[in-house]
Design a protein around this motif. Sequence first.
Motif, PDB file in Angstrom:
ATOM      1  N   ALA A  97       0.850  -1.185   0.000  1.00 46.28           N
ATOM      2  CA  ALA A  97       0.000   0.000   0.000  1.00 46.28           C
ATOM      3  C   ALA A  97       0.886   1.236   0.000  1.00 46.28           C
ATOM      4  N   LEU A  98       0.338   2.358  -0.473  1.00 50.26           N
ATOM      5  CA  LEU A  98       1.113   3.589  -0.541  1.00 50.26           C
ATOM      6  C   LEU A  98       1.596   4.018   0.835  1.00 50.26           C
ATOM      7  N   GLU A  99       0.726   3.913   1.839  1.00 51.62           N
ATOM      8  CA  GLU A  99       1.116   4.302   3.188  1.00 51.62           C
ATOM      9  C   GLU A  99       2.218   3.417   3.734  1.00 51.62           C
ATOM     10  N   GLY A 100       2.271   2.192   3.221  1.00 45.78           N
ATOM     11  CA  GLY A 100       3.284   1.255   3.681  1.00 45.78           C
ATOM     12  C   GLY A 100       4.702   1.739   3.424  1.00 45.78           C
ATOM     13  N   TYR A 101       4.919   2.445   2.312  1.00 42.76           N
ATOM     14  CA  TYR A 101       6.254   2.967   2.013  1.00 42.76           C
ATOM     15  C   TYR A 101       6.695   3.965   3.080  1.00 42.76           C
ATOM     16  N   ALA A 102       5.819   4.920   3.384  1.00 36.48           N
ATOM     17  CA  ALA A 102       6.165   5.945   4.373  1.00 36.48           C
ATOM     18  C   ALA A 102       6.335   5.344   5.762  1.00 36.48           C
ATOM     19  N   MET A 103       5.425   4.471   6.165  1.00 33.87           N
ATOM     20  CA  MET A 103       5.495   3.893   7.498  1.00 33.87           C
ATOM     21  C   MET A 103       6.672   2.935   7.643  1.00 33.87           C
ATOM     22  N   SER A 104       7.094   2.314   6.569  1.00 32.23           N
ATOM     23  CA  SER A 104       8.246   1.405   6.640  1.00 32.23           C
ATOM     24  C   SER A 104       9.504   2.147   7.064  1.00 32.23           C
ATOM     25  N   THR A 105       9.643   3.384   6.606  1.00 33.33           N
ATOM     26  CA  THR A 105      10.797   4.195   7.011  1.00 33.33           C
ATOM     27  C   THR A 105      10.830   4.370   8.528  1.00 33.33           C
ATOM     28  N   PHE A 106       9.679   4.692   9.096  1.00 28.34           N
ATOM     29  CA  PHE A 106       9.629   4.906  10.550  1.00 28.34           C
ATOM     30  C   PHE A 106       9.746   3.599  11.316  1.00 28.34           C
ATOM     31  N   ILE A 107       9.282   2.518  10.742  1.00 28.66           N
ATOM     32  CA  ILE A 107       9.462   1.208  11.380  1.00 28.66           C
ATOM     33  C   ILE A 107      10.947   0.877  11.491  1.00 28.66           C
ATOM     34  N   ARG A 108      11.711   1.140  10.443  1.00 24.14           N
ATOM     35  CA  ARG A 108      13.147   0.861  10.479  1.00 24.14           C
ATOM     36  C   ARG A 108      13.832   1.711  11.557  1.00 24.14           C
ATOM     37  N   ASN A 165      12.746  11.267  13.846  1.00 25.36           N
ATOM     38  CA  ASN A 165      12.686  12.425  12.949  1.00 25.36           C
ATOM     39  C   ASN A 165      11.375  12.547  12.177  1.00 25.36           C
ATOM     40  N   ALA A 166      10.271  12.537  12.895  1.00 27.19           N
ATOM     41  CA  ALA A 166       8.955  12.677  12.254  1.00 27.19           C
ATOM     42  C   ALA A 166       8.469  14.117  12.347  1.00 27.19           C
ATOM     43  N   ASN A 167       7.938  14.628  11.260  1.00 24.93           N
ATOM     44  CA  ASN A 167       7.294  15.936  11.255  1.00 24.93           C
ATOM     45  C   ASN A 167       5.835  15.777  11.661  1.00 24.93           C
ATOM     46  N   PRO A 168       5.201  16.842  12.138  1.00 25.38           N
ATOM     47  CA  PRO A 168       3.795  16.734  12.545  1.00 25.38           C
ATOM     48  C   PRO A 168       2.885  16.180  11.455  1.00 25.38           C
ATOM     49  N   ASP A 169       3.129  16.561  10.198  1.00 24.13           N
ATOM     50  CA  ASP A 169       2.253  16.101   9.118  1.00 24.13           C
ATOM     51  C   ASP A 169       2.516  14.656   8.718  1.00 24.13           C
ATOM     52  N   GLN A 170       3.541  14.022   9.347  1.00 25.81           N
ATOM     53  CA  GLN A 170       3.804  12.604   9.082  1.00 25.81           C
ATOM     54  C   GLN A 170       3.184  11.698  10.136  1.00 25.81           C
ATOM     55  N   LEU A 171       2.699  12.279  11.209  1.00 29.25           N
ATOM     56  CA  LEU A 171       2.033  11.484  12.247  1.00 29.25           C
ATOM     57  C   LEU A 171       0.568  11.335  11.869  1.00 29.25           C
ATOM     58  N   THR A 172       0.347  10.547  10.837  1.00 25.82           N
ATOM     59  CA  THR A 172      -0.960  10.512  10.161  1.00 25.82           C
ATOM     60  C   THR A 172      -1.903   9.440  10.665  1.00 25.82           C
ATOM     61  N   ASN A 173      -1.461   8.586  11.567  1.00 24.89           N
ATOM     62  CA  ASN A 173      -2.348   7.537  12.076  1.00 24.89           C
ATOM     63  C   ASN A 173      -2.060   7.274  13.543  1.00 24.89           C
ATOM     64  N   GLY A 174      -2.951   6.544  14.190  1.00 25.34           N
ATOM     65  CA  GLY A 174      -2.841   6.310  15.618  1.00 25.34           C
ATOM     66  C   GLY A 174      -1.620   5.506  16.018  1.00 25.34           C
ATOM     67  N   ARG A 229      19.050  19.472  18.999  1.00 27.44           N
ATOM     68  CA  ARG A 229      18.141  18.563  18.292  1.00 27.44           C
ATOM     69  C   ARG A 229      16.922  18.221  19.147  1.00 27.44           C
ATOM     70  N   LEU A 230      17.127  18.123  20.460  1.00 29.84           N
ATOM     71  CA  LEU A 230      15.988  17.862  21.339  1.00 29.84           C
ATOM     72  C   LEU A 230      14.994  19.013  21.269  1.00 29.84           C
ATOM     73  N   ALA A 231      15.486  20.227  21.158  1.00 24.26           N
ATOM     74  CA  ALA A 231      14.594  21.379  21.039  1.00 24.26           C
ATOM     75  C   ALA A 231      13.678  21.231  19.824  1.00 24.26           C
ATOM     76  N   GLU A 232      14.227  20.734  18.735  1.00 28.55           N
ATOM     77  CA  GLU A 232      13.432  20.518  17.520  1.00 28.55           C
ATOM     78  C   GLU A 232      12.404  19.413  17.740  1.00 28.55           C
ATOM     79  N   PHE A 233      12.827  18.357  18.429  1.00 28.50           N
ATOM     80  CA  PHE A 233      11.920  17.239  18.721  1.00 28.50           C
ATOM     81  C   PHE A 233      10.757  17.707  19.597  1.00 28.50           C
ATOM     82  N   LEU A 234      11.048  18.510  20.605  1.00 27.14           N
ATOM     83  CA  LEU A 234      10.002  18.987  21.499  1.00 27.14           C
ATOM     84  C   LEU A 234       9.053  19.953  20.792  1.00 27.14           C
ATOM     85  N   LYS A 235       9.560  20.664  19.807  1.00 22.71           N
ATOM     86  CA  LYS A 235       8.690  21.549  19.033  1.00 22.71           C
ATOM     87  C   LYS A 235       7.638  20.736  18.282  1.00 22.71           C
ATOM     88  N   VAL A 236       8.042  19.582  17.742  1.00 24.08           N
ATOM     89  CA  VAL A 236       7.088  18.690  17.076  1.00 24.08           C
ATOM     90  C   VAL A 236       6.053  18.202  18.091  1.00 24.08           C
TER      91      VAL A 236
END
Length: 408
Positions: A97-108, A165-174, A229-236
């Motif tokens: 599935a298309l979402e599988g490509y994006a989520m696979s990156t975060f799984i790794r 390293n996830a952006n807010p718009d990448q947190l697309t599912n529960g 870098r933590l500052a950036e993470f906390l901003k997300v």
Amino acid sequence: MGSFASKAALGATTDEPTEPEPKHLADLIQYVNETNMSVKHLADVLSEKARSSSWVVVFKALVTVHHLMVHGNERFIQHLASRSSLFTLHNFLDKSALEGYAMSTFIRRYSRYLNEKSLACRLITSDITKARRGMDGMMRTMDTKQLLNTLPVIQIQFDALLNFNANPDQLTNGIIHAAFMLLFKDSLRLFAAYNEGILNLLDKYFDMRKSQCKESLDICTKFLARTTRLAEFLKVAEEVGVDQKDIPYLTQAPYSLLEALKQHLASLEEKNDSFPPYSLQHALIPPIPNNPVVKTSTSRAWFSVRKRVGAKQQGGKTIANNLDGLPASLAGNLNFGESPVNKSDMKWPQTSDKEITGGMKWQLNTYTCTSTIWNHVSIPLVQTPVGAPYQMVPQRTSYTQPGSETSK
């Protein structure tokens, strides 16, 4: 009872693209907290689910494992740490599935973090995120050799966490949102231990051998970079809805701190027994701006030595024995699943309302030393250059696998 754990584990890792159900997670926590229950069977079931070809099942298995690491009995992570390998997902890719490509990156990335968390537990012999904190805590009571061995392990785990390293718009599912929230909790606990180790290292720095100073300087340099870098993470975290009162606020630390450490090391390399004029004490007291227009209030600034500290005389220069105010003290103020902090006991300073010409609002309350006794003075802080290290302070209101990218 093994069938109970299996049923809950299977329920938490279904192919529904939603976060694991709280009921199943609660059942698993209850299971691992029972002292007479073996966690091996549960770990085997979840490891098997993590070998699925479905990104949904794999991601939910990882979230479930992480949830048990964070909220369960420490013997669960101790068992995982005893395994020769945990997750081998560095090549995972779901093409169905298309979402599988994006989520696979975060799984790794996520599986690498869990591997590093487990490995750190093996090397340190405990989960550092659950270690006792404070002056009598694990990181503040280590000797120099222990610190130089432990801090790099914490740094590697911290890098793996930040590399999610996830952006807010990448947190697309529960599922990915649940993973991020667990990482958020770990980030604060892990950084608290990391920070306390750095404070202890700074306490010992001017008594170290040259080789130890070199290692320590490298560790401190990397720490300040990770703080940015933590500052950036906390901003997300803030952008995805984490309550602001649960997010520490970062502000800039003394720009000249590393320079003082470098000059001390240089003095050792020159085999000069006396400290250079540019000592750590001077690094903590920036120059006073020419003719500032200042209105002083009773509020305190972000840097404050919390008690009278001893001092050491060497070569005519004074070095503080206790650096509790540096560089980002979190000790005792991050309390996930711990006893609440008495707000009257918290030592965090409040934001200054000192006004300096030009609209800047900076103030430094520190201690200057003319002998072995520290005398309190209030000194305005010049604006720190862009790119300077950061320091962590609270908000105004008191409350308490290989094959992945790494930070240099």
